[in-house]
Design an enzyme around this catalytic site. Structure first.
Site, PDB file in Angstrom:
ATOM      1  N   GLU A 280       0.818  -1.252  -0.079  1.00  0.00           N
ATOM      2  CA  GLU A 280       0.061  -0.030  -0.107  1.00  0.00           C
ATOM      3  C   GLU A 280       0.876   1.255   0.022  1.00  0.00           C
ATOM      4  O   GLU A 280       0.470   2.225  -0.695  1.00  0.00           O
ATOM      5  CB  GLU A 280      -1.028  -0.002   1.250  1.00  0.00           C
ATOM      6  CG  GLU A 280      -2.067  -1.167   0.977  1.00  0.00           C
ATOM      7  CD  GLU A 280      -2.873  -1.165  -0.164  1.00  0.00           C
ATOM      8  OE1 GLU A 280      -3.173  -0.052  -0.600  1.00  0.00           O
ATOM      9  OE2 GLU A 280      -3.267  -2.166  -0.483  1.00  0.00           O
ATOM     10  N   ASP A 361       4.040  -3.953  -5.878  1.00  0.00           N
ATOM     11  CA  ASP A 361       4.689  -4.920  -5.304  1.00  0.00           C
ATOM     12  C   ASP A 361       6.036  -4.836  -5.531  1.00  0.00           C
ATOM     13  O   ASP A 361       6.775  -5.601  -4.382  1.00  0.00           O
ATOM     14  CB  ASP A 361       4.168  -6.170  -6.498  1.00  0.00           C
ATOM     15  CG  ASP A 361       2.680  -6.702  -5.941  1.00  0.00           C
ATOM     16  OD1 ASP A 361       2.084  -6.475  -5.018  1.00  0.00           O
ATOM     17  OD2 ASP A 361       2.353  -7.583  -6.717  1.00  0.00           O
TER      18      ASP A 361
END
Ligand code: ZN
Length: 414
Positions: A280, A361
């Site tokens: 996040e 990611d």
């Protein structure tokens, strides 16, 4: 262009978009069924055949239901436009109001209420039949009704003044009304982003500060490492509605909050939670939220300009089955019919979003162990019964997140 020509273009686009979506759904169902008997190799150590088949059945049930939804939406749209629905509401409101603004509001609210009434059984079925059958629904009928009422209240308090303002500007600002409306729209959205975490979200859920001290220490260390300041870590009682888990950021500047669903905290261990949070943070560090907001604002400017051009032509109204021309009717027609054409943008938007997921990611695997994120993702796929074998074309068209296998392979290569 004549009205008849525009009617034909509209019908052709509606048929094309509906058939494309049905075809994609059909492909998705076939692909999932063909891979139902075996867990893909990459997951065979972690996901049981039972879980894999539950995911296949759940995804198929949702997809099949969405196909009925597509047909229903097409019928409703035709009924409102060429079938004379909007015209009927406009005629009904005629003569009841002195000011054109009040009459325009009545038409808008009338059609929107009718539309949500027609959609209501579909939402109900999704929650209380499909979600319930697979054990995801935690909502009682009482909570469901209460949510709907609160949603309508918030929608009315925020939406009605906005609509009135938009109609007023459209009527008063001459040729360049769309620039004024756009400025108001941008301001309104920024306001919502600002008040959502502190005023709107708490109407629907309880937010309590994260208590676990060990976890707090881990998370604060991560935040510091990433140079991130937030005004708090919160746990949300997501479990009162659904067993699905999630984590997200809201707010702006110093009022940024990090919110974990209680369902997520229950399932993941501390390292996995740290990895999800790092993902996040990756969105934040790469300015994804900002980029998304700017893209949406640019698109809405384009759409408003297009509406300004279209609504000057008689064929725009008559071609969509309406004889009384007004700003309210133009607004309604445009935003109801727009998705029939703009669905072509959906694969582009999905690809853009998947690019952001890969970037987030990559960031997470720099800040934490990539294997932790992989483990967390596998658990989330399992808990949410997301299919591991989506149809590749379906996934390209719709998915905001890369398919599990692709995403995990990418993470393991870091
Ligand atoms: Zn993400």
């Amino acid at each position: 262009m004549t009205a008849t020509q525009f009617t034909l273009i509209f019908i052709a686009a509606l048929i094309l978009s509906t058939l494309t979506k049905l075809w994609l759904a059909r492909r998705h169902l076939t692909h999932i069924a063909a891979h139902r008997d075996a867990v893909p190799d990459a997951f065979s150590a972690k996901i049981t055949l039972d879980d894999h088949q539950k995911a296949a059945d759940y995804t198929s049930a949702k997809t099949r239901f969405s196909m009925w939804g597509l047909l229903f939406d097409a019928v409703i749209l035709l009924a409102f436009t060429l079938g004379g629905g909007i015209q009927a509401v406009a005629t009904l409101c005629d003569g009841w109001f002195v000011s054109p603004l009040a009459q325009g509001m009545a038409v808008l609210v009338g059609v929107l209420l009718l539309n949500s009434l027609l959609e209501a059984p579909f939402n109900w079925y999704r929650t209380f039949v499909i979600e319930a059958r697979y054990g995801f629904n935690k909502m009682t009928l009482k909570l469901y009704v209460l949510d709907a009422l609160k949603g309508m209240l918030v929608g009315a308090i925020l939406g009605l003044p906005l609509l009135a303002g938009v109609l007023w500007l459209m009527g008063r600002m001459g040729e360049y009304w769309w620039l004024y409306v756009w400025a108001v729209w941008v301001g309104f959205n920024l306001l919502i982003l600002f008040i959502y975490p502190t005023f709107i979200a708490p109407m629907f859920n309880k937010f309590s500060p994260l208590q676990d001290e060990a976890m707090q220490a881990r998370i604060n260390a991560l935040l510091q490492r990433c140079g991130f300041t937030s005004s708090g870590l919160f746990v949300m009682d997501g479990s009162k509605r659904s067993a699905h888990g999630n984590a997200y950021f809201t707010g702006f500047g110093k009022s940024k909050r990090i919110v974990f669903f209680d369902t997520l905290l229950e399932r993941l261990n501390i390292s996995e939670i740290e990895a999800v949070l790092a993902h996040e943070l990756g969105h934040f560090k790469n300015r994804h939220v900002l980029k998304r907001i700017v893209t949406t604002f640019a698109m809405s400017l384009g759409f408003l300009w297009l509406l300004a051009v279209l609504m000057q032509n008689d064929w725009f109204y008559q071609g969509l089955g309406v004889s009384s021309q007004s700003t309210a009717v133009a607004l309604l027609l445009f935003f109801m019919v727009l998705p029939v054409f703009s669905f072509l943008l959906s694969p582009v938007m999905s690809a853009y979003s998947r690019k952001h997921e890969f970037e987030a990611d990559a960031y997470a695997s720099q800040q934490t162990d990539a294997q932790d994120l992989v483990n967390a993702l596998v658990k989330l796929y399992q808990d949410n019964a997301s299919t591991l074998t989506p149809d590749p074309l379906y996934s390209r068209f719709y998915d905001s997140h890369p398919p599990a296998a692709v995403r995990i392979a990418q993470l393991q290569s870091h």
